[in-house]
Design a protein around this motif. Structure first.
Motif, mmCIF file in Angstrom:
data_model
loop_
_atom_site.group_PDB
_atom_site.id
_atom_site.type_symbol
_atom_site.label_atom_id
_atom_site.label_comp_id
_atom_site.label_asym_id
_atom_site.label_seq_id
_atom_site.Cartn_x
_atom_site.Cartn_y
_atom_site.Cartn_z
ATOM 1 N N ALA A 1 0.824 -1.209 0.000
ATOM 2 C CA ALA A 1 0.000 0.000 0.000
ATOM 3 C C ALA A 1 0.860 1.261 0.000
ATOM 4 O O ALA A 1 0.559 2.239 -0.706
ATOM 5 C CB ALA A 1 -0.928 -0.012 1.221
ATOM 6 N N ALA A 2 1.932 1.241 0.787
ATOM 7 C CA ALA A 2 2.819 2.405 0.846
ATOM 8 C C ALA A 2 3.509 2.636 -0.504
ATOM 9 O O ALA A 2 3.635 3.782 -0.960
ATOM 10 C CB ALA A 2 3.858 2.214 1.946
ATOM 11 N N GLN B 1 2.395 1.734 -3.435
ATOM 12 C CA GLN B 1 1.385 2.234 -4.364
ATOM 13 C C GLN B 1 1.239 3.744 -4.215
ATOM 14 O O GLN B 1 1.202 4.478 -5.207
ATOM 15 C CB GLN B 1 0.037 1.555 -4.108
ATOM 16 N N GLU B 2 1.156 4.198 -2.997
ATOM 17 C CA GLU B 2 1.042 5.637 -2.735
ATOM 18 C C GLU B 2 2.277 6.374 -3.238
ATOM 19 O O GLU B 2 2.187 7.440 -3.852
ATOM 20 C CB GLU B 2 0.861 5.865 -1.233
ATOM 21 N N PHE B 3 3.445 5.795 -2.988
ATOM 22 C CA PHE B 3 4.703 6.417 -3.403
ATOM 23 C C PHE B 3 4.758 6.614 -4.919
ATOM 24 O O PHE B 3 5.171 7.670 -5.408
ATOM 25 C CB PHE B 3 5.870 5.530 -2.951
ATOM 26 N N ALA C 1 1.515 9.156 -6.178
ATOM 27 C CA ALA C 1 1.226 10.465 -5.575
ATOM 28 C C ALA C 1 1.734 11.586 -6.474
ATOM 29 O O ALA C 1 2.829 11.499 -7.027
ATOM 30 C CB ALA C 1 1.878 10.558 -4.198
ATOM 31 N N ARG D 1 1.433 10.291 -14.953
ATOM 32 C CA ARG D 1 1.966 9.792 -13.693
ATOM 33 C C ARG D 1 3.372 10.331 -13.459
ATOM 34 O O ARG D 1 4.093 10.650 -14.396
ATOM 35 C CB ARG D 1 1.976 8.265 -13.698
ATOM 36 N N GLN E 1 2.887 10.440 7.353
ATOM 37 C CA GLN E 1 2.742 10.249 5.907
ATOM 38 C C GLN E 1 2.662 8.753 5.606
ATOM 39 O O GLN E 1 3.223 7.924 6.312
ATOM 40 C CB GLN E 1 3.879 10.923 5.153
ATOM 41 N N GLN E 2 1.999 8.408 4.517
ATOM 42 C CA GLN E 2 1.702 7.007 4.221
ATOM 43 C C GLN E 2 2.499 6.443 3.051
ATOM 44 O O GLN E 2 2.150 5.408 2.493
ATOM 45 C CB GLN E 2 0.200 6.853 3.952
ATOM 46 N N GLY E 3 3.584 7.143 2.666
ATOM 47 C CA GLY E 3 4.429 6.619 1.607
ATOM 48 C C GLY E 3 4.739 7.614 0.519
ATOM 49 O O GLY E 3 5.704 7.440 -0.235
ATOM 50 N N ASN E 4 3.977 8.665 0.409
ATOM 51 C CA ASN E 4 4.197 9.626 -0.668
ATOM 52 C C ASN E 4 5.499 10.400 -0.487
ATOM 53 O O ASN E 4 6.128 10.819 -1.464
ATOM 54 C CB ASN E 4 3.022 10.598 -0.770
#
Length: 404
Positions: A32-33, A35-37, A40, A52, A352-355
């Protein structure tokens, strides 16, 4: 007085990482992290067109472990289990005929393992991330050519060269390593018999370093096999065929000498025509064109994904630091510590969640294919073509059948 050897950096265990974000300790959280990275929006070059962000990937030996190759600083890496291992240095190879004999004898035995090895799920996952429009370029420290084999359409910069070729120190002509291997076998029939016996015994089939040591050999990275007590001084290697036919000019304008014995082996009376692996050895400089292309890829990227490397070599660390200095998000996927990772992740928002950045300690061959499947289930579409970073090299820089 003999020139002192350079210090091999970071052979001790690096500090354990701090996982970022905390949810990335589990596979689902790490996916999930990431994916966000990867999706974003970039704060550096926001796009109104919906394209993207451009992600560059930097890889190291850890990504090839699942292919059966040894790494350097992992839990079973050479610097952990073989404390006496010291790679050959460029000035040593250049100036010492006996050192070259030893190098090519060990490489002759080890080449079969490298030649049989294939790209693994991590290499193909990077291809699929490119197909999905999420990755636009790869910089690799590896010399196994797995990236070029797994994703030939994806721009790949081989920072430290490649083992699929040999290159002449004098004229810079490149020759395929397969043909060179055949010449080594012809010039060293007793060694060739020994190699066939080793292959028949299955000693090179196992990936377990303990089993290989039990059979009298130590396997090191990059196709190097140590055989204690082996008569390396008997080994012979060929001269550069181009220099043999047309000896190059020396710095003072005279013709160099290239001589061979009755079988065609390079003679120590020669002053040119020495072939080396087309890799950057310790103490040898990376080609300026390669450095420039790698820096350009980092400069153009919105973020950097680092996979399977401790960043122990300065050539890799400086690229990560370049991305950090440009305030670009960095994600690291590596088992074990990474050089200076606290510097790369300083001042990150703990929520923060990975971005903004990621640090994951999960095997790449488990994580990356799962990440691809998650993106595929989300119907991510390709939206942007990759730029082309041209690296000018001598001779045949790509061989279509490099590892077939």
């Amino acid at each position: 007085m003999r020139k002192p050897y350079m210090r091999i950096p970071y052979t001790d265990v690096l500090a354990a990482p701090t996982i970022i974000p905390k949810s990335a300790k589990a596979l689902s959280g790490a996916v999930a992290a990431l994916q966000e990275f990867l999706v974003a929006p970039s704060s550096l070059s926001p796009s109104s067109s919906g394209t993207r962000p451009y992600t560059a990937v930097l890889t190291g030996a850890g990504i090839s472990v699942a292919s059966g190759l040894a790494d350097y600083r992992g839990t079973k890496g050479t610097y952990r289990v073989n404390k006496t291992f010291r790679p050959i240095y460029y000035h040593e190879f250049l100036n010492n005929h006996e050192a070259r004999k030893r190098y090519w004898a060990r490489s002759f035995i080890g080449w079969s393992t490298l030649h049989k090895a294939k790209p693994n799920a991590s290499h193909f996952a990077i291809k699929h991330l490119n197909d999905l429009g999420l990755v636009r370029g790869v910089i690799t420290q590896n010399v196994d050519s797995f990236h070029s084999h797994a994703h030939p359409a994806l721009q790949t910069i081989e920072l430290h060269g490649y083992l699929r070729s040999c290159v002449c120190i004098s004229c810079h002509e490149e020759l395929p390593r397969d043909g060179f291997q055949n010449e080594l076998a012809r010039l060293n029939p007793a060694w060739d018999v020994f190699l066939q016996e080793i292959l028949a015994s299955g000693a090179l089939d196992t990936e377990n370093p303990d089993e290989r040591r039990a059979r009298g050999m130590k396997t090191n990275p990059d196709g190097d096999v140590d055989l204690p007590g082996a008569p390396y001084t008997t080994f012979r290697y060929p001269a550069c065929p181009r220099c043999l036919t047309n000896p190059p000019l020396t710095a003072n304008g005279t013709r160099a000498t290239v001589e061979v014995d009755s079988d065609g082996a390079w003679a120590p009376t020669s002053s040119a025509g020495i072939l080396k692996p087309a890799v950057v050895m310790f103490g040898e400089s990376i080609q300026h064109s390669v450095k420039a292309a790698a820096e350009e890829m980092i400069n153009d990227a919105d973020r950097l994904l680092i996979v399977g490397t401790s960043l122990a070599t300065y050539s890799a660390w400086r690229l990560a630091k370049l991305a950090k200095d440009q305030k670009k998000p960095i994600a690291i996927v590596n088992i074990g510590g990474v050089r200076g990772e606290d510097v790369l992740f300083v001042d990150l928002d703990p929520n923060q969640q990975g971005n903004q950045g990621i640090r994951v300690e999960i095997s790449t061959d488990e994580l990356l294919p799962t990440l691809v499947e998650q993106f595929r289930s989300s119907n991510v579409q390709t939206t942007r073509e990759a730029p082309n970073y041209v690296v000018k090299t001598q001779g045949a820089s790509v061989f279509k059948d490099m590892l077939s």
